[in-house]
Design a protein around this motif. Structure first.
Motif, PDB file in Angstrom:
ATOM      1  N   LYS A   1     -13.585  -1.124   6.686  1.00 27.99           N
ATOM      2  CA  LYS A   1     -14.610  -1.738   7.538  1.00 27.99           C
ATOM      3  C   LYS A   1     -15.142  -0.624   8.425  1.00 27.99           C
ATOM      4  CE  LYS A   1     -15.346  -5.445  10.868  1.00 27.99           C
ATOM      5  NZ  LYS A   1     -14.691  -6.559  11.603  1.00 27.99           N
TER       6      LYS A   1
ATOM      7  N   GLU B   1      -9.902  -8.957   5.482  1.00 29.62           N
ATOM      8  CA  GLU B   1     -10.274 -10.068   6.352  1.00 29.62           C
ATOM      9  C   GLU B   1     -10.940 -11.179   5.546  1.00 29.62           C
ATOM     10  OE1 GLU B   1     -12.719  -8.341   9.363  1.00 29.62           O
ATOM     11  OE2 GLU B   1     -11.027  -7.421  10.380  1.00 29.62           O
TER      12      GLU B   1
ATOM     13  N   HIS C   1     -14.307 -10.427   3.742  1.00 26.72           N
ATOM     14  CA  HIS C   1     -14.348  -9.175   2.976  1.00 26.72           C
ATOM     15  C   HIS C   1     -13.964  -9.492   1.532  1.00 26.72           C
ATOM     16  CE1 HIS C   1     -13.943  -4.625   3.146  1.00 26.72           C
ATOM     17  NE2 HIS C   1     -13.703  -4.934   1.882  1.00 26.72           N
TER      18      HIS C   1
END
Length: 82
Positions: free
Chosen positions: A28, A46, A49
């Protein structure tokens, strides 16, 4: 490995290839700076994602240099057996 390949571009190469193993590193990044905020290599990603679902290998023809999915080279060899 053990698969027959045939280049779908030059249509002559059946023996010289580069096997490219795709190694995924989910990260990220900060959208303004590009700095890596999180590296998910050893963790679950996450909620929003998406995990990588692409091919594990890509193949490059050792003659003409075209890079395609491994299935493309296999299927082309199957449909054009000598």
């Amino acid at each position: 490995m053990g698969y027959m390949y045939l280049c779908p571009n030059c249509k002559t190469n059946r023996s010289r290839f580069n096997l490219i193993e795709q190694v995924v590193h989910p990260i990220k990044v900060n959208p303004q700076s590009g700095e890596v905020i999180s590296d998910y290599t050893n963790h679950e990603v996450e909620a929003f994602h998406m995990k990588y679902k692409g091919p594990q290998y890509r193949v490059q023809c050792g003659v003409c240099g075209v890079v395609e999915d491994e299935r493309t080279f296999k299927k082309f060899a199957e449909s054009n057996q000598q």
